[in-house]
Design a protein around this motif. Structure first.
Motif, PDB file in Angstrom:
ATOM      1  N   LEU A  30     -41.134  -4.517  -3.717  1.00 57.01           N
ATOM      2  CA  LEU A  30     -42.141  -3.529  -3.217  1.00 57.01           C
ATOM      3  C   LEU A  30     -41.482  -2.138  -2.734  1.00 57.01           C
ATOM      4  O   LEU A  30     -41.922  -1.238  -2.700  1.00 57.01           O
ATOM      5  CB  LEU A  30     -42.797  -4.366  -2.049  1.00 57.01           C
ATOM      6  N   GLY A  31     -40.222  -2.219  -2.163  1.00 53.64           N
ATOM      7  CA  GLY A  31     -39.657  -1.160  -1.428  1.00 53.64           C
ATOM      8  C   GLY A  31     -38.560  -0.499  -2.488  1.00 53.64           C
ATOM      9  O   GLY A  31     -37.978   0.518  -1.853  1.00 53.64           O
ATOM     10  N   LEU A  32     -38.529  -1.011  -3.574  1.00 59.59           N
ATOM     11  CA  LEU A  32     -37.479  -0.293  -4.410  1.00 59.59           C
ATOM     12  C   LEU A  32     -37.860   1.124  -4.657  1.00 59.59           C
ATOM     13  O   LEU A  32     -39.137   1.430  -5.187  1.00 59.59           O
ATOM     14  CB  LEU A  32     -37.440  -1.130  -5.837  1.00 59.59           C
ATOM     15  N   PRO A  33     -36.778   2.040  -4.287  1.00 58.34           N
ATOM     16  CA  PRO A  33     -37.081   3.392  -4.486  1.00 58.34           C
ATOM     17  C   PRO A  33     -37.916   3.921  -5.565  1.00 58.34           C
ATOM     18  O   PRO A  33     -37.653   3.315  -6.884  1.00 58.34           O
ATOM     19  CB  PRO A  33     -36.066   4.140  -4.131  1.00 58.34           C
ATOM     20  N   VAL A  34     -39.000   4.530  -5.705  1.00 58.87           N
ATOM     21  CA  VAL A  34     -39.717   5.257  -6.877  1.00 58.87           C
ATOM     22  C   VAL A  34     -38.949   5.536  -8.023  1.00 58.87           C
ATOM     23  O   VAL A  34     -38.746   4.995  -9.278  1.00 58.87           O
ATOM     24  CB  VAL A  34     -40.789   6.013  -6.790  1.00 58.87           C
TER      25      VAL A  34
END
Ligand code: NAD
Length: 352
Positions: free
Chosen positions: A157-161
């Protein structure tokens, strides 16, 4: 009619939200008693949670995995594994951490439980790429294939875009090349097309809400399916080029895949028109190569080798290295053709 061979290769897959709580049970399932935990410092929080859940089974931790699996790093990790009598590896991270785990398994046959945090797909293949003296070589063996993969959508969910986009296109590339592989067959075709639909849908939705669970589940499922294609059939020109650019010129793996894919597709399109039509349909676009390029632009990914600091004067050497050995590809691989492809990729030209 096209004859084919289909073989089922097994990796146990646990997929869901909060599934890292099941890592301990999966370690027990593969018979692990003393775990070497591989995780980079960046993923310290997750590594601590998994480490705590393992309790006394946690024998040691190693956080030194780097891209392209240099043999020197593997030797250091091997020393940690041996000096702590570890009998199982748990790897949390992207393809680099998974690569280190596979390198250890290749040398010791240790069972592996992989917890992927990117979309590289390496966790479901029996292929190991290693770098020594500036050259990347690959090999495949049954003991390299991880026993278990625990996919936890929450970890992505927090994997950088930016990383999500390049890693997602890396996955897309596995599915694209599977469709025109000489070993292509109905099962990998179906898997590849579903992966393409999920990944393109996920990448389009990503920037609006990067922590949307359904978007992330689409991307992670797509990555698994695309990785399954990579682990089942041979890849072609696109992968060979990226392998050369990564292994011999140190370009970053997922970014390189992102820049090169539309151009490798454009190169192969005249020789594989039906495959390109199927890809375009799966993505919901008129033309596959331009559709992939536009998807990357829309998602904010890199489109030129120039932007990855690849010097234009290195193109001839890259052409020489990438064409030094022959491999199956829908269209004949010529030095001239690859030079043109890399020039387009260097400039970031949209395929016609
Ligand atoms: P990576 O594993 O190097 O990860 C890229 C970066 O993302 C790292 O800095 C990492 O710390 C960070 N990261 C990972 N997960 C994160 C998270 N959830 N949140 C924030 N940051 C995170 O890169 P990759 O693209 O996943 O893997 C590339 C490597 O995998 C290459 O060496 C490539 O050759 C290999 N690979 C092998 C296969 C195979 O089948 N053998 C397949 C694909 C890739």
């Amino acid at each position: 009619m096209k004859p084919f061979v289909h073989e089922v290769r097994s990796t146990r897959i646990v997929f869901g939200s909060g599934t890292i709580s099941q890592v301990r049970a999966e370690v027990e399932r593969v018979g692990g008693n003393r775990v070497l935990l591989l995780a980079s410092k960046r993923l310290d929080d997750v590594a601590r949670r998994v480490g705590d859940s393992l309790g006394p089974s946690l024998a040691a931790r190693f956080d030194g995995a780097v891209m392209h699996t240099p043999v020197e790093v593997t030797e250091r990790a091997l020393e940690v594994l041996r000096s702590n009598s570890a009998d199982c590896v748990v790897a949390i991270g992207g393809g680099s951490t998974t690569g280190l785990s596979k390198a250890l398994a290749a040398r010791t046959n240790v069972p592996q439980v992989i917890v992927p945090t990117t979309y590289s797909g390496s966790e479901v293949t029996a292929v190991l790429g290693e770098t020594q003296d500036g050259r990347k070589t690959t090999r495949a063996a049954p003991e390299i294939r991880p026993e278990t993969v625990v996919y936890d959508v929450d970890l992505t969910l927090g994997l950088p875009v930016a990383l999500s986009v390049t890693s997602g296109v890396n996955a897309l590339a596995h599915a694209v090349e599977a469709l025109y592989s000489p070993q292509a067959e109905p099962v990998t075709d179906a898997i590849a097309l579903d992966a393409i639909t999920r990944i393109s849908r996920g990448l389009r939705a990503l920037s609006a809400n990067p922590s949307d669970v359904d978007t992330r589940a689409d991307l992670l499922t797509g990555a698994w399916l695309a990785g399954t294609c990579l682990g089942s059939v041979g890849m072609s020109l696109h992968h060979k080029l990226c392998h050369t650019l990564g292994g011999s010129f140190g370009l970053p793996h997922a970014e390189t895949h992102t820049v090169v894919l539309p151009h490798a597709m454009a190169y192969n399109a005249p020789a594989a028109p039906e495959v390109m039509e199927r890809i375009a349909r799966a993505m919901g676009v008129p033309e596959a190569p331009a559709g992939v390029y536009d998807l990357i632009v829309e998602a904010g990914g890199p489109t030129s080798l120039r932007s990855l600091d690849f010097p234009l004067e290195d193109v001839p050497l890259a052409v020489e290295l990438a064409t030094s050995r022959s491999y199956p590809n829908p269209r004949e691989v010529t030095s001239e053709g690859v030079a043109g492809l890399l020039a387009n990729a260097w400039h970031g030209k949209r395929p016609a």
